[in-house]
Every structure is written in C-alpha cells, then in structure tokens.
Design a protein around this motif. Structure first.
Motif, PDB file in Angstrom:
ATOM      1  N   PHE A 196       0.799  -1.219   0.000  1.00 32.35           N
ATOM      2  CA  PHE A 196       0.000   0.000   0.000  1.00 32.35           C
ATOM      3  C   PHE A 196       0.838   1.278   0.000  1.00 32.35           C
ATOM      4  O   PHE A 196       0.567   2.188  -0.781  1.00 32.35           O
ATOM      5  CB  PHE A 196      -0.958  -0.005   1.194  1.00 32.35           C
ATOM      6  CG  PHE A 196      -2.378  -0.338   0.807  1.00 32.35           C
ATOM      7  CD1 PHE A 196      -2.653  -1.396  -0.035  1.00 32.35           C
ATOM      8  CD2 PHE A 196      -3.443   0.404   1.288  1.00 32.35           C
ATOM      9  CE1 PHE A 196      -3.948  -1.719  -0.395  1.00 32.35           C
ATOM     10  CE2 PHE A 196      -4.743   0.099   0.938  1.00 32.35           C
ATOM     11  CZ  PHE A 196      -4.998  -0.968   0.092  1.00 32.35           C
ATOM     12  N   PRO A 197       1.840   1.404   0.891  1.00 35.18           N
ATOM     13  CA  PRO A 197       2.585   2.682   0.911  1.00 35.18           C
ATOM     14  C   PRO A 197       3.238   3.007  -0.425  1.00 35.18           C
ATOM     15  O   PRO A 197       3.142   4.144  -0.903  1.00 35.18           O
ATOM     16  CB  PRO A 197       3.631   2.457   2.015  1.00 35.18           C
ATOM     17  CG  PRO A 197       3.021   1.416   2.900  1.00 35.18           C
ATOM     18  CD  PRO A 197       2.278   0.499   1.974  1.00 35.18           C
ATOM     19  N   LEU A 198       3.881   2.019  -1.026  1.00 34.48           N
ATOM     20  CA  LEU A 198       4.567   2.269  -2.300  1.00 34.48           C
ATOM     21  C   LEU A 198       3.559   2.640  -3.382  1.00 34.48           C
ATOM     22  O   LEU A 198       3.740   3.627  -4.108  1.00 34.48           O
ATOM     23  CB  LEU A 198       5.352   1.019  -2.702  1.00 34.48           C
ATOM     24  CG  LEU A 198       6.299   1.135  -3.901  1.00 34.48           C
ATOM     25  CD1 LEU A 198       7.431   0.119  -3.770  1.00 34.48           C
ATOM     26  CD2 LEU A 198       5.587   0.917  -5.236  1.00 34.48           C
ATOM     27  N   LEU A 199       2.487   1.871  -3.496  1.00 32.92           N
ATOM     28  CA  LEU A 199       1.498   2.135  -4.540  1.00 32.92           C
ATOM     29  C   LEU A 199       0.755   3.444  -4.280  1.00 32.92           C
ATOM     30  O   LEU A 199       0.414   4.174  -5.222  1.00 32.92           O
ATOM     31  CB  LEU A 199       0.515   0.963  -4.623  1.00 32.92           C
ATOM     32  CG  LEU A 199      -0.416   0.910  -5.830  1.00 32.92           C
ATOM     33  CD1 LEU A 199       0.370   0.954  -7.133  1.00 32.92           C
ATOM     34  CD2 LEU A 199      -1.289  -0.338  -5.782  1.00 32.92           C
ATOM     35  N   GLY A 200       0.519   3.766  -3.013  1.00 32.97           N
ATOM     36  CA  GLY A 200      -0.143   5.028  -2.692  1.00 32.97           C
ATOM     37  C   GLY A 200       0.684   6.236  -3.077  1.00 32.97           C
ATOM     38  O   GLY A 200       0.165   7.191  -3.679  1.00 32.97           O
ATOM     39  N   HIS A 201       1.983   6.229  -2.744  1.00 38.42           N
ATOM     40  CA  HIS A 201       2.840   7.357  -3.108  1.00 38.42           C
ATOM     41  C   HIS A 201       2.961   7.485  -4.620  1.00 38.42           C
ATOM     42  O   HIS A 201       2.968   8.591  -5.165  1.00 38.42           O
ATOM     43  CB  HIS A 201       4.226   7.190  -2.473  1.00 38.42           C
ATOM     44  CG  HIS A 201       4.258   7.521  -1.012  1.00 38.42           C
ATOM     45  ND1 HIS A 201       4.526   6.589  -0.036  1.00 38.42           N
ATOM     46  CD2 HIS A 201       4.031   8.684  -0.357  1.00 38.42           C
ATOM     47  CE1 HIS A 201       4.471   7.151   1.146  1.00 38.42           C
ATOM     48  NE2 HIS A 201       4.169   8.421   0.986  1.00 38.42           N
ATOM     49  N   TYR A 202       3.062   6.366  -5.303  1.00 33.90           N
ATOM     50  CA  TYR A 202       3.136   6.370  -6.771  1.00 33.90           C
ATOM     51  C   TYR A 202       1.868   6.982  -7.368  1.00 33.90           C
ATOM     52  O   TYR A 202       1.919   7.813  -8.285  1.00 33.90           O
ATOM     53  CB  TYR A 202       3.328   4.932  -7.240  1.00 33.90           C
ATOM     54  CG  TYR A 202       3.245   4.703  -8.732  1.00 33.90           C
ATOM     55  CD1 TYR A 202       4.349   4.926  -9.549  1.00 33.90           C
ATOM     56  CD2 TYR A 202       2.077   4.219  -9.316  1.00 33.90           C
ATOM     57  CE1 TYR A 202       4.286   4.683 -10.918  1.00 33.90           C
ATOM     58  CE2 TYR A 202       2.007   3.971 -10.683  1.00 33.90           C
ATOM     59  CZ  TYR A 202       3.113   4.212 -11.478  1.00 33.90           C
ATOM     60  OH  TYR A 202       3.047   3.972 -12.831  1.00 33.90           O
ATOM     61  N   THR A 203       0.728   6.604  -6.834  1.00 35.80           N
ATOM     62  CA  THR A 203      -0.554   7.095  -7.332  1.00 35.80           C
ATOM     63  C   THR A 203      -0.685   8.599  -7.162  1.00 35.80           C
ATOM     64  O   THR A 203      -1.081   9.318  -8.087  1.00 35.80           O
ATOM     65  CB  THR A 203      -1.701   6.377  -6.599  1.00 35.80           C
ATOM     66  OG1 THR A 203      -1.606   4.967  -6.843  1.00 35.80           O
ATOM     67  CG2 THR A 203      -3.057   6.882  -7.058  1.00 35.80           C
ATOM     68  N   VAL A 204      -0.350   9.098  -5.978  1.00 38.33           N
ATOM     69  CA  VAL A 204      -0.462  10.532  -5.706  1.00 38.33           C
ATOM     70  C   VAL A 204       0.528  11.318  -6.555  1.00 38.33           C
ATOM     71  O   VAL A 204       0.194  12.373  -7.106  1.00 38.33           O
ATOM     72  CB  VAL A 204      -0.235  10.810  -4.207  1.00 38.33           C
ATOM     73  CG1 VAL A 204      -0.129  12.304  -3.949  1.00 38.33           C
ATOM     74  CG2 VAL A 204      -1.379  10.215  -3.399  1.00 38.33           C
ATOM     75  N   SER A 205       1.743  10.810  -6.668  1.00 40.04           N
ATOM     76  CA  SER A 205       2.757  11.507  -7.470  1.00 40.04           C
ATOM     77  C   SER A 205       2.288  11.662  -8.913  1.00 40.04           C
ATOM     78  O   SER A 205       2.424  12.738  -9.514  1.00 40.04           O
ATOM     79  CB  SER A 205       4.073  10.729  -7.416  1.00 40.04           C
ATOM     80  OG  SER A 205       5.044  11.347  -8.236  1.00 40.04           O
TER      81      SER A 205
END
Length: 453
Positions: free
Chosen positions: A162-171
């Motif tokens: 979740f953390p990795l995919l969440g930061h990627y999504t927001v970026s």
C-alpha cells in the motif's frame, strides 16, 4: 508549484486568508501549467458536494490514478457503476450491521493495549510512534472485519504494498506530465509489482472463500459482500468484489488511523481533557469488560475529542472534483472542465465559523454548538450523495478503540510539532511519538503506575 510540493496545506490556508472562499491557483511552467479552484467556505463546499453535485464529478487526474491502482470501487465509480455498487453495498453499512463489528474492534484494541504494556516496561522508555501504532491497529481491525480468518495474509500484503502504490498514485495524480504506466521505468515496475501482489492476495482470498463457503452467508464483510444480491438477483462479480475490498482496506484504515493518531497526540498535549476523557471511559468500562456498540452513545466526551481531532486534522484534507458545466460557487463562476478542490482542512480552520481555530477544544462539539453551525463547517467524511459510506464504522472504531487505550494508559506527547503533507489522505511526514504510562486497577478503577515500578 514548489510551494504546493513543500507545503500544500499551507498554500490552501493562505489562499483562503488572502482570496476568500474560492481561489484560482495557477502553478507550473508554461505549457504544462496546472490550474484549479480551491473552495474553502462551508457554502461553497455544500454547493460542490451536495446542491450542485451533478455538475462536479470524480473525473480529475487523481481519481483516474486511484482507479488504475486500486480498482473501480465505491470511492471512484461513476454513474450506473456507482449506483449499482451502492445498492449492493449499502445494506452492509447500516448502523445495525456495523454495530455487529464492535466485538472485532474490542478484540484488536485489547490486543494493542496488551502489546503496549510490554512496550511500556521495556527499554524504549514507553515511547511509541502513534502513526505506526494506529495504522497497525486500524489495518488489523478492518482486515479482521473484512476477511475473518484470512486476516494475516491480507495484512502482510497491505503493509508491504500500500505505501509504495499510494505514493506512486499521488505523485502521478499531481504531476503535470504522466508517462504511460507500461513503460519499463524503475518506478513503474515497482508500482506494478506492488499492485500485482495486492490483487493476487485479494483474488486468492476471494477464490478460497467462494470454494469453502459456496453460497453460504458468513459473518465477515467479504462473505456478506459475496452473498449480496440486488432486487433482480444481481451481485458483484469477482473483479468488482476485489475492487470493493481494496477500497475498504485503503479508506478503512488510513482515515481511522489518522483520526486516532491525532486524538492521542492532542490528548497528550492537554492533560485536563485527557483526564476527563479517561474518567468517562473508566466509568463505563472500569470493570475491564470489552466495549459494546451500545457504549458509543455513552461516550459523548470521547466522541467530541475525536470530532475535534478530525476538525484539526481531517483525513481527507482536500476533496477533488471536475466541473462538467459552468457553475457559480460561493459567488464565483467556475467554468466547465475546471479542476476543483474542496478543502476541509481550510474550512475547519475558518475563523468565521471557529473561534481560535488552531486551539484544541472538544467542547465545540456539544449537541447545542453543533446544531448552531453551518452543516458544512465540519465535513471530514465529505457530504452529499458521495458522502463516505463508512462514517459510522469509523466513529465506532475510533471511539471504542480510544476508550480501551485510555482505560489502560496515560499518554504524554513527545512530538508536539508535526509536519504534514497531502497524499491519498493526510500525510504525516515523520513520527508522532507518545509516551505511555500503564495504569493499574485499584478498587475497580485504574491509576497510573509510576515509571519506576
């Protein structure tokens, strides 16, 4: 553009102070400049989210990226897809049904209190990071309610992916230039691996559940979702079921963990309010029993504490929409095709609606004072037809969980200053450390145990 990257919440507050309830922001270099409207008044929020909701849709870049990463569940679905999903899912989030999850909340809260007791007696001087601890608690709770016996598989996947995919999504959502996701860049490869792992675990649990349970309805939320039927017999297909599960995991743990983190941090800075909240928890749960859903109504001050924490630190600091027709919002014309951010973070600090808005004061949320305020002066769960379906669950988990923890510990805040940012939800940049002092039972009540004992 640089200010928005460094301190988006500060930019939102400055825009409201300097330009009023609606402000147009233009940021970035020529050719890829982004333009959007900030709505920072209760009147404007109500117009965008409720009275003119048909003119403002979830079609902006951030929602497109969330769909790509986490599927097309209730958070992002539109039109017929959304209406169909809502019809099927709504019965699972009635107050009666949600109250049935209280025991799972109590089990996880008691397990956390037991673990904290060991931490408080260890070499770390009783200091824990509330961000990490509340994220773990909220994730374990929502995973237990969703998956029942399959909780551990889901937790491992979520914590790693979740953390990795969440930061990627927001970026990607906030970037003026987005390269295709299938280009083999290191960032794309890492994000796609995280997505595949999340999808794999959810699909395996769903398939295992269908094989094991068949058409039998089970008590956990996944079983209820799989068994849900519309009036014409319609149901969620496996992909839709997975999308709902991913949305519930995302929204169901990040939002609640944010509220609990700051409730503890604020109580650790305000000992009088903490003592009052603890006295309420002791009076109701002083016999050591596990909390019940009916206890929520008997914890009014703890509820006020949570609401005040959500005022100051709303888990969704800004809510995005795109206008599909020219509209007038709080006296300002917003053209068709414009990106719009409704900003609870700014509205919740609006001095016309909140005296001394930066001050922590749970008394703001007595029934009388709530009734006297504009309906959209406080809206941490959004509003209108797309209001959060899980708001009762979030309040039940937060209040009951906080009651169990305050019954067991006194809390002192170590990190009074916290740096904030904006991700999919409110982003805490760094730890929020609190020091725990266990309390021992004396004559049916509890008192603090000195650190030397």
């Amino acid at each position: 553009m640089l200010d928005l990257r460094r301190d988006p919440l500060g930019v939102y507050l400055d825009a409201r102070r300097n330009h009023g309830g609606v402000a147009r922001i233009s940021a970035g270099p020529p050719g890829v400049r982004a333009e959007f409207y900030l709505v920072s008044s209760p009147e404007g929020a109500q117009q965008v989210l409720a009275t003119q909701a048909a003119n403002f849709r979830k079609e902006n870049a951030i929602y497109q990226e969330i769909r790509e990463s986490f599927g097309n569940g209730l958070l992002t679905a539109q039109d017929d897809d959304y209406r169909r999903q809502r019809r099927l899912v709504q019965p699972l989030f009635t107050q009666r049904r949600v109250n049935g999850y209280a025991d799972a909340i109590g089990v996880e809260a008691e397990a956390l209190a037991e673990r904290w007791t060991a931490v408080a007696g260890g070499a770390a001087d009783g200091v824990v990071d509330a961000v990490e601890e509340m994220s773990r608690f909220a994730l374990r709770t929502v995973a237990r309610i969703l998956f029942g016996a399959d909780v551990e598989d889901a937790i491992r996947a979520v914590r790693s992916s979740f953390p990795l995919l969440g930061h990627y999504t927001v970026s990607r959502g906030f970037s003026p230039v987005r390269i295709p996701r299938d280009w083999p860049t290191p960032g794309n490869r890492q994000a796609m691996a995280a997505k595949r792992e999340l999808y794999r675990v959810c699909d395996e649990i769903i398939a295992r559940r269908r094989t094991r349970d068949g058409e039998r309805e089970t008590d956990d939320l996944l079983g209820l979702l799989a068994a849900a039927r519309g009036e014409d017999g319609e149901q969620l297909d496996p992909a839709e079921l997975r999308d709902q599960v991913l949305v519930f995991l995302l929204a169901g743990h990040e939002t609640t963990s944010t509220s609990l983190t700051f409730a503890l941090q604020l109580l650790g800075l305000h000992p009088e309010e903490q003592a009052r909240a603890r006295a309420e928890a002791d009076e109701l749960l002083g016999d050591g029993r596990r909390p019940r859903a009916s206890d929520l109504a008997e914890l009014p001050y703890l509820t006020q504490v949570l609401k005040e924490a959500m005022r100051l630190y709303p888990a969704a600091p800004a809510i995005g929409r795109r206008s599909v027709a020219e509209s007038v919002v709080d006296g300002v014309v917003i053209p068709a095709g414009a990106d719009v951010l409704v900003v609870p973070y700014s509205v919740h600090r609006h001095p016309l609606h909140w005296a001394e808005p930066e001050r922590f004061d749970p008394e703001r949320f007595t029934p009388e004072r709530e009734a006297a305020r504009h309906r959209y002066a406080w809206f941490p769960f959004g509003g209108g037809p797309r209001a959060c379906i899980g708001q009762h669950f979030s309040m039940l988990e937060s209040v009951l969980g906080l009651a169990v923890l305050l019954r067991a510990f006194e809390v002192e805040t170590v990190d009074a200053a916290v740096q904030l940012g904006q991700g999919v939800t409110l982003e805490v940049r760094g730890p929020v450390r609190i020091r725990l002092t266990p309390r021992q039972r004396v004559g049916g009540a509890r008192e603090a145990v000195p650190a030397t004992e």
